[in-house]
Design an enzyme around this catalytic site. Structure first.
Site, PDB file in Angstrom:
ATOM      1  N   TYR A 144       0.863  -1.181   0.000  1.00 34.89           N
ATOM      2  CA  TYR A 144       0.000   0.000   0.000  1.00 34.89           C
ATOM      3  C   TYR A 144       0.894   1.223   0.000  1.00 34.89           C
ATOM      4  O   TYR A 144       1.854   1.304   0.765  1.00 34.89           O
ATOM      5  CB  TYR A 144      -0.887  -0.002   1.246  1.00 34.89           C
ATOM      6  CG  TYR A 144      -1.781   1.210   1.394  1.00 34.89           C
ATOM      7  CD1 TYR A 144      -1.523   2.164   2.372  1.00 34.89           C
ATOM      8  CD2 TYR A 144      -2.882   1.397   0.570  1.00 34.89           C
ATOM      9  CE1 TYR A 144      -2.343   3.272   2.521  1.00 34.89           C
ATOM     10  CE2 TYR A 144      -3.716   2.513   0.711  1.00 34.89           C
ATOM     11  CZ  TYR A 144      -3.435   3.439   1.692  1.00 34.89           C
ATOM     12  OH  TYR A 144      -4.242   4.554   1.848  1.00 34.89           O
ATOM     13  N   ASP A 239       9.384   2.819  -0.796  1.00 37.11           N
ATOM     14  CA  ASP A 239       8.379   3.502   0.009  1.00 37.11           C
ATOM     15  C   ASP A 239       8.692   3.208   1.476  1.00 37.11           C
ATOM     16  O   ASP A 239       8.338   2.151   1.988  1.00 37.11           O
ATOM     17  CB  ASP A 239       6.980   3.028  -0.373  1.00 37.11           C
ATOM     18  CG  ASP A 239       5.925   3.728   0.464  1.00 37.11           C
ATOM     19  OD1 ASP A 239       4.719   3.537   0.184  1.00 37.11           O
ATOM     20  OD2 ASP A 239       6.289   4.455   1.413  1.00 37.11           O
ATOM     21  N   LYS A 267       4.784   9.641   8.344  1.00 36.98           N
ATOM     22  CA  LYS A 267       4.648   9.142   9.704  1.00 36.98           C
ATOM     23  C   LYS A 267       5.689   9.714  10.675  1.00 36.98           C
ATOM     24  O   LYS A 267       5.553  10.837  11.158  1.00 36.98           O
ATOM     25  CB  LYS A 267       4.676   7.601   9.690  1.00 36.98           C
ATOM     26  CG  LYS A 267       3.501   7.009   8.872  1.00 36.98           C
ATOM     27  CD  LYS A 267       3.512   5.512   8.865  1.00 36.98           C
ATOM     28  CE  LYS A 267       2.500   4.946   7.874  1.00 36.98           C
ATOM     29  NZ  LYS A 267       1.122   4.990   8.352  1.00 36.98           N
TER      30      LYS A 267
HETATM   31  C1  KE4 Z   1       4.008   2.167   3.205  1.00 40.53           C
HETATM   32  C2  KE4 Z   1       2.999   3.275   3.181  1.00 40.53           C
HETATM   33  N1  KE4 Z   1       3.048   4.198   2.189  1.00 40.53           N
HETATM   34  C3  KE4 Z   1       2.145   5.203   2.136  1.00 40.53           C
HETATM   35  C4  KE4 Z   1       1.142   5.318   3.074  1.00 40.53           C
HETATM   36  C5  KE4 Z   1       0.155   6.475   2.967  1.00 40.53           C
HETATM   37  O1  KE4 Z   1       0.487   7.447   3.928  1.00 40.53           O
HETATM   38  P1  KE4 Z   1      -0.639   8.491   4.366  1.00 40.53           P
HETATM   39  O2  KE4 Z   1      -1.172   9.157   3.121  1.00 40.53           O
HETATM   40  O3  KE4 Z   1      -1.722   7.691   5.076  1.00 40.53           O
HETATM   41  O4  KE4 Z   1       0.102   9.446   5.311  1.00 40.53           O
HETATM   42  C6  KE4 Z   1       1.039   4.379   4.120  1.00 40.53           C
HETATM   43  C7  KE4 Z   1      -0.088   4.496   5.124  1.00 40.53           C
HETATM   44  N2  KE4 Z   1      -0.207   3.427   6.058  1.00 40.53           N
HETATM   45  C8  KE4 Z   1      -1.543   3.196   6.571  1.00 40.53           C
HETATM   46  C9  KE4 Z   1      -1.514   2.000   7.518  1.00 40.53           C
HETATM   47  N3  KE4 Z   1      -0.880   0.857   7.037  1.00 40.53           N
HETATM   48  C10 KE4 Z   1      -2.072   4.399   7.254  1.00 40.53           C
HETATM   49  C11 KE4 Z   1      -3.299   4.165   8.105  1.00 40.53           C
HETATM   50  C12 KE4 Z   1      -4.547   4.666   7.444  1.00 40.53           C
HETATM   51  O5  KE4 Z   1      -4.693   4.477   6.214  1.00 40.53           O
HETATM   52  O6  KE4 Z   1      -5.394   5.227   8.181  1.00 40.53           O
HETATM   53  C13 KE4 Z   1       1.978   3.338   4.167  1.00 40.53           C
HETATM   54  O7  KE4 Z   1       1.933   2.389   5.140  1.00 40.53           O
END
Ligand code: KE4
Length: 427
Positions: A144, A239, A267
């Site tokens: 993701y 990523d 994060k």
């Molecule tokens: C490897 C990786 N790359 C990109 C993203 C996206 O980041 P954000 O747009 O949510 O800040 C994420 C976001 N992670 C999720 C949980 N696995 C965020 C939680 C959510 O979607 O509320 C990620 O894990």
């Protein structure tokens, strides 16, 4: 466990917010029940509006690697906020952040701040396409990279949790430009590049996957992808939104000794404030506006309050022994969980990296998306609620990694293992 106030809030929220949440994975949809609403957080604990305390292994999905409401982070935020919240012109903390990121992650010769991991990955893919003049990208099943259109193809995290790895609203013409590979499959990667290599702008991967639960790359796998991207002129993008600064001071690329062309962050670099970043080779980053023609922008990018929170967190991460402590606590937890499951006669295996872990209800090792989706998710659901009732909060999805912080005490971990011992018996 009293949850009346959370229930009332969730009822109101569902009237006005899709699914009652501002991010799908928070809705407990795949584990059942209703989410609790947080009142406050401190260190390794979340406290909900009904007064329940939870030992927290989600940590806001990664940012809280030094624990919630760390005094040094709060102090930095208060001090920055007193001077103004956003200026719309450059501020010194943006330069400090760029110097910090490029020093901690040497593959990043230049870096651009954005406001989320999604923005970071969207931008990195645009740079890869703009710099190569090619259109196809490669991602991995179960990985993701945020909710950008090109990534919602066989995606992980909330998309996988909800059983919707693709999404309506993504034009077929665009989705067709996203090629997907099985994680940890050397031959599939070679074959794909043999067929499409000259058309591939970039390959994006979670160097340690955390969105199909936690899955580590097989020995030599990242090196294999590095060689293929070099051979065919594709941009290799790590990523590290989740792994950056968590699994090592320099992220997964430091752990595995593989240098990507671009890296995305999020994060931890915001310390709980909305921050993302992307960076990498100077010849690529110099093509980003206004230095070059590839456009990307953001009103609050480099916001001084967010920079202060992120810099204070990265300062904590750089303290001697930080990762040694985090790794030791991760091993203690995972060893304890495996032992507790064995005592209860429940087939469980864990994958672990410094500060993050995966718990799988299976008697086999988990190396791929197929392995992860073959696990007993119904057992996970029962286990999740068994822990929650005992004051331990794991990610509300069988397809999310768990996170520790240096704020988790050995007593927290012992109490967690005790709760797991009882919860495994109910699985
Ligand atoms: C490897 C990786 N790359 C990109 C993203 C996206 O980041 P954000 O747009 O949510 O800040 C994420 C976001 N992670 C999720 C949980 N696995 C965020 C939680 C959510 O979607 O509320 C990620 O894990």
């Amino acid at each position: 466990m009293i949850t009346d106030l959370s229930h009332g809030l969730f009822t109101r929220a569902q009237e006005l917010i899709p699914g009652g949440v501002n991010s799908p994975v928070r809705a407990f949809k795949s584990v059942g029940g209703e989410p609790f609403f947080a009142h406050r957080a401190k260190g390794s604990y979340l406290f909900d509006v009904d007064g329940n305390r939870y030992i927290d292994y989600v940590g806001s999905w990664g940012p809280m690697v030094a624990g919630h409401a760390h005094p040094k982070v709060l102090e930095a935020v208060f001090n920055a906020a007193r001077e103004g919240l956003s200026f719309g012109v450059p501020n010194p903390l943006e330069v400090t952040m760029a110097e910090t990121l490029t020093r901690m992650v040497p593959s990043c010769e230049m870096v651009r701040m954005v406001n989320s991991g999604t923005e970071a990955t969207l931008s990195a893919i645009r740079v890869a396409r703009g710099a190569t003049g090619r259109s196809r990208i490669v991602k991995f099943e179960g990985c993701y990279h945020g909710h950008g259109d090109s990534f919602l193809v066989k995606a992980g995290s909330g998309a996988l949790t909800l059983g919707q790895p693709d999404s309506p609203g993504v034009p077929k013409a665009l989705a067709d430009l996203t090629l997907t590979l099985p994680y940890n499959d050397f031959d599939a990667a070679t074959a794909l590049f043999e067929q499409y290599g000259e058309e591939i702008a970039g390959l994006i991967i979670e160097p340690i996957a955390g969105n199909m639960n936690c899955i580590l790359p097989r020995d030599g796998y990242l090196q294999h992808l590095r060689a293929l991207c070099t051979q065919y002129g594709a941009v290799l993008i790590f990523d590290e939104v989740m792994t950056g600064f968590r699994v090592a001071p320099g992220g997964a690329q430091q752990v595995y000794g593989v240098t990507p062309d671009l890296t995305t962050f999020g994060k931890i670099i915001g310390g709980g404030m909305p921050v993302g970043a992307y960076g990498g080779r100077r010849d690529l980053m110099q093509q980003v506006a206004p230095a070059g023609p590839i456009y990307q922008a953001g009103t609050l990018s480099g916001n001084p309050v967010a920079m202060a929170a992120g810099l204070a967190t990265l300062e904590l991460v750089r303290q001697p022994g930080f990762h040694a402590e985090l790794k030791a606590k991760t091993e203690m937890l995972c060893d304890g969980l495996e032992a507790a499951a064995k005592e209860a006669g429940v087939p469980v295996t864990t994958n672990r990296a410094c500060g993050m872990f995966g718990l799988f209800f299976t008697d086999r090792k988990v190396h791929s998306f197929a392995d992860a989706t073959a696990c007993d998710t119904a057992a996970f659901k029962r286990f999740f609620h068994g822990l929650l009732q005992r004051g331990v909060y794991f990610a509300p999805s069988a397809f999310e990694a768990g996170f520790l912080s240096t704020a988790h005490s050995e007593l927290d971990i012992e109490l967690t293992i005790e709760a797991a011992r009882a919860a495994f018996r109910e699985v």
